[in-house]
Every structure is written in structure tokens, then in C-alpha cells.
Design an enzyme around this catalytic site. Structure first.
Site, PDB file in Angstrom:
ATOM      1  N   GLU A  77      10.755  74.052 -34.095  1.00  0.00           N
ATOM      2  CA  GLU A  77      12.043  74.536 -33.042  1.00  0.00           C
ATOM      3  C   GLU A  77      11.989  75.295 -31.793  1.00  0.00           C
ATOM      4  OE1 GLU A  77      15.742  74.745 -36.014  1.00  0.00           O
ATOM      5  OE2 GLU A  77      14.499  77.185 -35.752  1.00  0.00           O
TER       6      GLU A  77
ATOM      7  N   SER B  34      19.323  70.569 -32.624  1.00  0.00           N
ATOM      8  CA  SER B  34      20.219  69.157 -32.254  1.00  0.00           C
ATOM      9  C   SER B  34      19.904  68.531 -33.381  1.00  0.00           C
ATOM     10  CB  SER B  34      19.795  68.900 -30.855  1.00  0.00           C
ATOM     11  OG  SER B  34      19.808  69.964 -30.386  1.00  0.00           O
TER      12      SER B  34
ATOM     13  N   ASN C  40      20.641  75.288 -41.983  1.00  0.00           N
ATOM     14  CA  ASN C  40      21.594  76.863 -42.042  1.00  0.00           C
ATOM     15  C   ASN C  40      22.656  77.702 -41.175  1.00  0.00           C
ATOM     16  OD1 ASN C  40      20.606  79.848 -40.473  1.00  0.00           O
ATOM     17  ND2 ASN C  40      19.494  79.211 -39.121  1.00  0.00           N
ATOM     18  N   TRP C  41      22.780  78.126 -41.824  1.00  0.00           N
ATOM     19  CA  TRP C  41      24.149  78.521 -41.259  1.00  0.00           C
ATOM     20  C   TRP C  41      24.350  79.865 -40.755  1.00  0.00           C
ATOM     21  CZ3 TRP C  41      27.032  77.636 -46.482  1.00  0.00           C
ATOM     22  CH2 TRP C  41      27.315  76.831 -47.477  1.00  0.00           C
ATOM     23  N   LYS C  42      23.476  80.679 -40.473  1.00  0.00           N
ATOM     24  CA  LYS C  42      23.363  80.967 -39.055  1.00  0.00           C
ATOM     25  C   LYS C  42      24.541  82.382 -39.505  1.00  0.00           C
ATOM     26  CE  LYS C  42      21.562  78.171 -35.071  1.00  0.00           C
ATOM     27  NZ  LYS C  42      21.116  78.227 -34.357  1.00  0.00           N
TER      28      LYS C  42
ATOM     29  N   GLY D  95      21.217  73.385 -37.516  1.00  0.00           N
ATOM     30  CA  GLY D  95      22.101  74.313 -37.656  1.00  0.00           C
ATOM     31  C   GLY D  95      23.100  73.825 -38.197  1.00  0.00           C
ATOM     32  N   GLY D  96      23.824  73.546 -36.618  1.00  0.00           N
ATOM     33  CA  GLY D  96      25.282  73.336 -36.457  1.00  0.00           C
ATOM     34  C   GLY D  96      25.515  72.153 -37.119  1.00  0.00           C
TER      35      GLY D  96
ATOM     36  N   HIS E 264      12.614  82.613 -36.692  1.00  0.00           N
ATOM     37  CA  HIS E 264      13.411  81.992 -36.440  1.00  0.00           C
ATOM     38  C   HIS E 264      13.941  82.663 -34.785  1.00  0.00           C
ATOM     39  CE1 HIS E 264      17.244  79.862 -34.987  1.00  0.00           C
ATOM     40  NE2 HIS E 264      17.131  79.093 -35.821  1.00  0.00           N
TER      41      HIS E 264
HETATM   42  P1  PGA Z   1      20.831  73.220 -34.786  1.00  0.00           P
HETATM   43  O1  PGA Z   1      20.040  75.023 -34.671  1.00  0.00           O
HETATM   44  O2  PGA Z   1      20.132  72.148 -35.290  1.00  0.00           O
HETATM   45  O3  PGA Z   1      22.407  73.208 -34.147  1.00  0.00           O
HETATM   46  O4  PGA Z   1      20.299  73.230 -32.917  1.00  0.00           O
HETATM   47  C1  PGA Z   1      18.492  74.610 -35.196  1.00  0.00           C
HETATM   48  C2  PGA Z   1      18.299  76.007 -36.369  1.00  0.00           C
HETATM   49  O5  PGA Z   1      18.358  76.999 -34.826  1.00  0.00           O
HETATM   50  O6  PGA Z   1      17.720  75.788 -36.819  1.00  0.00           O
END
Ligand code: PGA
Length: 255
Positions: A170, A219, A13-15, A240-241, A100
Site C-alpha cells: 500500500e 484507492s 478495512n473499515w478503519k 478502505g473507503g 498499516h
Molecule cells: P483506501 O484505503 O482504499 O481508502 O485507499 C486502503 C487502506 O488504507 O488500507
């Protein structure tokens, strides 16, 4: 319960982290590095709306699916800033992330809105990754199980065909940027996944309970993903990250 019943799903998920140019470059690197991956899993990335078309072109012919981070529950009309599932499909989108925590709060998407979006997207034939998860206060006061299973049921109750539904658990406090990035142990995640699966079995029947893939997000990175996926009820990851780096995302995809 055996993972063999269910599909392994790994999603980046590149947000709102990349410009169109950056997203295109990252997608091209990913495609190049992911050629060796086997077809026994569903892998995908969700760029922002504006990058969908150009990232989709880069992904053509690869095993990486294109996804969106949101969709409207309406097909057309006076909905400024929204995007319909029809338009998303036209751009080659195969899955959509709905609910989300960053959309539930601070963007105030309610359970009712999320339910409508899930219904609309499933009816259109898109895969849905439905996100659920408690905030730190609910974890600390011990009300998290009922809260999370409540989010699941509010989103899906009354929807007859959930064959294209997956759930991403999540916990908000585990998300690296919008939460506190506190990593839960695999056992703690397994406990919640089991609870979600039990609820699905009770409310929707054994078949659905067994077949819906439940992903973990919060994470996740290339070093810890394997530990999570070793648990019986953890069928994949929403990242995400760590999805913003081609090398780490390909390692996660290949887990
Ligand atoms: P993260 O984000 O891996 O950076 O914790 C996960 C998400 O929000 O889907």
C-alpha cells in the site's frame, strides 16, 4: 508466475469509520448480498475492536471472515489500550492486519514492533495481512524498492512458518484518505509486487516466494479492482473507503 499457486484474498478495512450499530448494519447487508460468492477466495472485513463481537455474530454461517485491524505482541499484562491475539481469537477473529501505514505513522509503530506482532499473530494461528509501502518522497527519490522490501524482511526475518502470511503493498500516497489518493497504474503496482516476490524467493526460498499472496491497497474500488487483479503478481486487494458500501464491497469480493 501463475495465480493458481496462490489464494485470492479480498479484504475490507473499515478503519475507525463506523459505530458499532453502523458496523452491524453494514455487516448484515454484506452477508445478504454475498450469498452467491464462490468459495475459491478468502474474503473478510476488519471492523474496529469494539464492533468485533457483534459483527462476528452477523457473519456467522457466511463466507466472510472476521478480522482485526491490529493486535498486541503480548498475551497479557500492563498494556493499556492494547488487545491480545487470544482475546481476538475468542471473538472469532481469523485474520489481523499488521503494520498499516496509519499505525506506522502517525502512531509510530516501528519495524521492530511490527515484527513482534507478526510473529505473535502467526504463532497463534491467525492469518496475517502485513502492510508495507513507501511514502511519496521515497517514490520520488527512487529509493522505494529497497525501502519496501526492507519493511517486508524486517517484519518476517527469523519467523519459520509463514504459511499464513500475506503481504499488502500500500503506497502511502495512493491511500484515499490518509494519503493523496493518487491511483498507481496496474503496471506500477505489478513492478513492486514482483520485486517483493523476488526478495521473498531470494531470502526465504522459491516455495515461499511463490506461495505468499501479495495484495494491493490504495484507492481500490469496484471499477478498478479487476485491472489490478489481472496482473500476474497481484493476488488480491485491501480496500478502505470503498469497503464502507455494501454494494461496492460485494462487487470487489466477487471480482
Ligand atoms: P483506501 O484505503 O482504499 O481508502 O485507499 C486502503 C487502506 O488504507 O488500507
Amino acid at each position: 508466475m501463475n495465480l493458481n499457486h496462490r489464494e485470492k484474498i479480498l479484504i475490507g478495512n473499515w478503519k475507525m469509520n463506523l459505530t458499532v450499530k453502523e458496523a452491524k448494519l453494514l455487516a448484515a447487508r454484506l452477508v445478504k448480498k454475498s450469498k452467491h460468492l464462490t468459495a475459491d477466495r478468502f474474503i473478510g472485513i476488519a471492523p474496529s475492536f469494539t464492533a468485533l463481537e457483534s459483527v462476528g455474530k452477523k457473519l456467522k454461517g457466511s463466507s466472510i471472515a472476521l478480522g482485526a485491524q491490529n493486535c498486541s505482541y503480548k498475551s497479557k499484562g500492563a498494556f493499556t489500550g492494547e488487545e491480545s491475539v487470544e482475546t481476538l481469537k475468542e471473538l472469532g477473529v481469523k485474520f489481523v492486519i499488521i503494520g498499516h501505514s496509519e499505525r506506522r505513522s502517525p502512531l509510530r509503530e516501528t519495524d521492530e514492533i511490527i515484527h513482534k506482532k507478526v510473529k505473535k499473530a502467526l504463532e497463534s494461528g491467525l492469518r496475517v495481512i502485513l502492510c508495507v509501502g513507501e511514502r511519496i518522497e521515497q517514490r520520488e527519490t527512487g529509493t522505494y524498492k529497497g525501502f519496501v522490501t526492507g519493511q517486508v524482511m524486517a517484519a518476517i526475518s527469523g519467523i519459520s512458518d509463514v504459511s499464513k502470511l500475506s503481504i499488502a503493498y500500500e503506497p502511502v500516497w495512493a491511500i484515499s484518505t490518509s494519503g493523496f489518493g493518487k491511483k498507481p497504474t496496474p503496471d506500477l503496482v505489478q513492478e513492486m509486487h514482483h520485486e517483493i516476490r523476488d526478495t521473498l524467493q531470494d531470502e526465504c526460498g522459491i516455495q515461499i516466494g511463490r506461495s505468499v499472496s501479495i495484495l494491493y491497497g490504495g484507492s481500490v474500488d469496484a471499477n478498478n479492482v479487476r485491472e489490478y487483479l489481472q496482473k500476474d503478481d497481484i493476488d488480491g486487494a485491501l480496500v478502505g473507503g470503498a469497503s464502507l458500501n455494501a454494494e461496492s464491497l460485494v462487487r470487489i469480493f466477487g471480482v
